[in-house]
Enzyme design. Structure first.
Site, mmCIF file in Angstrom:
data_model
loop_
_atom_site.group_PDB
_atom_site.id
_atom_site.type_symbol
_atom_site.label_atom_id
_atom_site.label_comp_id
_atom_site.label_asym_id
_atom_site.label_seq_id
_atom_site.Cartn_x
_atom_site.Cartn_y
_atom_site.Cartn_z
ATOM 1 C CE LYS A 125 -7.351 -86.984 -0.110
ATOM 2 N NZ LYS A 125 -7.444 -88.373 -0.601
ATOM 3 C CE LYS A 160 -6.773 -84.263 3.697
ATOM 4 N NZ LYS A 160 -7.369 -85.330 4.492
ATOM 5 N NE ARG A 210 -10.741 -96.147 6.740
ATOM 6 C CZ ARG A 210 -10.109 -96.426 5.606
ATOM 7 N NH1 ARG A 210 -10.106 -97.671 5.133
ATOM 8 N NH2 ARG A 210 -9.465 -95.470 4.957
ATOM 9 N NE ARG A 225 -6.169 -95.456 9.306
ATOM 10 C CZ ARG A 225 -6.802 -94.959 8.239
ATOM 11 N NH1 ARG A 225 -6.605 -95.463 7.043
ATOM 12 N NH2 ARG A 225 -7.634 -93.950 8.387
ATOM 13 N NE ARG A 233 2.865 -89.100 4.849
ATOM 14 C CZ ARG A 233 3.562 -89.592 3.831
ATOM 15 N NH1 ARG A 233 3.010 -89.643 2.623
ATOM 16 N NH2 ARG A 233 4.794 -90.027 4.010
ATOM 17 C CG ASP A 273 -9.723 -92.144 6.677
ATOM 18 O OD1 ASP A 273 -9.964 -93.331 6.964
ATOM 19 O OD2 ASP A 273 -9.085 -91.807 5.665
ATOM 20 C CD GLU A 281 -8.903 -88.937 2.859
ATOM 21 O OE1 GLU A 281 -9.114 -90.064 2.343
ATOM 22 O OE2 GLU A 281 -7.815 -88.357 2.803
ATOM 23 C CG ASN A 283 -11.447 -93.652 2.633
ATOM 24 O OD1 ASN A 283 -10.610 -93.304 1.819
ATOM 25 N ND2 ASN A 283 -11.423 -93.244 3.902
#
Length: 317
Positions: A125, A160, A210, A225, A233, A273, A281, A283
């Site tokens: 993050k 978050k 993603r 997504r 979410r 993301d 984000e 990842n």
């Protein structure tokens, strides 16, 4: 090559969607040998090299019994041509210690992907803050008042925890401020725990995309997504619907820039993301969505990854 995968227990794999399985399948198809272990099986004894209790496996192609294995054995990590760290988050103390053991294995000659030090240096993050020009307005703080001030300014926000995964602990607070105090108490623990706060992006209705970067290059398809029902979410673990789609030019440009910056730091695989055209984000621990893209778009993500791994290993010699 002989590849060691450091991963969760094989018995927990859902091979129809597991990205680590997709990597293994492509590796075996290209003639590479596969060995696996779990982080808790790694040890370092004074005067010895870092080793692990490992399992040599062969994929069978049978969904009901998807691998055969030889008897377990102990092996030094430096014996392998490549080590792929695929333990799922959270990035807790045990994950942190595992990166140190893998770092010692590197000093002994092992080649580890993603690089253990880079896993520590790029928390998923916080990493977006280095690329603030591509991110939504973001605050990281332990101050409840900072969060309240941020909400007063931006009205519609997402909160978050820094160590969450799969959409866990994500809250939206709209202009009415409903439940903001309770949410701050839950995430902030009276100032004991840092919180990330971002301006809400309404483009989430079209999906949290993603975008995979392999060897510094974007995969040409992403997985959008899409949140379902009243859910904010889009995470697949939170019930989001995954839809593969071609990478948009704006997202490709973002991915190319970030890949050029981060790949030289030892990050062979990155999962961005992106909501709208804003990264939320970065990842690096165990990015997923290989199989969803392969199944829907027909693009061989696993093959692209193994080809990049082969090149990275060859370049490191």
């Amino acid at each position: 090559m002989h590849i060691l995968f450091v991963a969760d227990p094989l018995e927990s794999f859902k091979i129809y969607k597991d990205s680590t399985f997709a990597m293994m399948r492509s590796a075996q198809a290209r003639g590479h040998r596969i060995t696996v272990c779990e982080p808790q099986h790694i040890r370092w004894i004074s005067g010895e090299k870092v080793s692990a209790r490992v399992r040599d496996i062969v994929l069978t192609g049978d969904e009901s019994r998807w691998f055969d294995e030889a008897a377990g054995r102990r092996a030094e990590l430096a014996e392998f041509d490549a080590i792929i760290m695929r333990k799922d988050p959270p990035f807790d103390s045990e994950y942190f210690y595992a990166t140190h053991l893998l770092g010692q294995a590197e000093r002994e000659g092992a080649k580890v992907f993603n690089k253990p030090a880079s896993l520590r240096d790029h928390p998923e993050k916080l990493a977006v803050m280095e690329f603030a020009e591509y991110a939504p307005v973001t605050l990281v703080t332990r101050s409840a008042q900072d969060i309240r001030d941020f909400h007063a300014q931006h009205q519609d926000i997402i909160l978050k925890p820094l160590d969450g995964m799969g959409g866990m602990g994500i809250f939206r607070v709209g202009p009415d401020g409903m439940n903001l105090g309770s949410i701050i108490e839950t995430l902030n623990l009276d100032g004991a725990q840092s919180v990330m706060v971002q301006k809400y992006l309404p483009e989430i209705s079209k999906g949290d995309k993603r975008v995979l970067i392999i060897g510094g290059k974007p995969v040409p398809f992403c997985l959008a997504r899409i949140p379902q029902g009243n859910e904010v979410r889009g995470n697949l673990a939170a019930g989001g619907k995954g839809v593969a789609q071609p990478l948009e030019p704006e997202d490709r440009a973002i991915a190319e820039h970030i890949g050029a910056e981060l790949a030289p730091r030892g990050l062979l695989l990155i999962g961005l993301d992106i909501i709208g055209h804003r990264i939320t984000e970065i990842n690096v621990t165990s990015p997923t969505c290989f199989q969803e893209i392969e199944q829907q778009a027909g693009f061989p993500v696993g093959d692209m990854f193994i080809e990049a791994l082969e090149k990275a290993v060859a370049d490191a010699v």
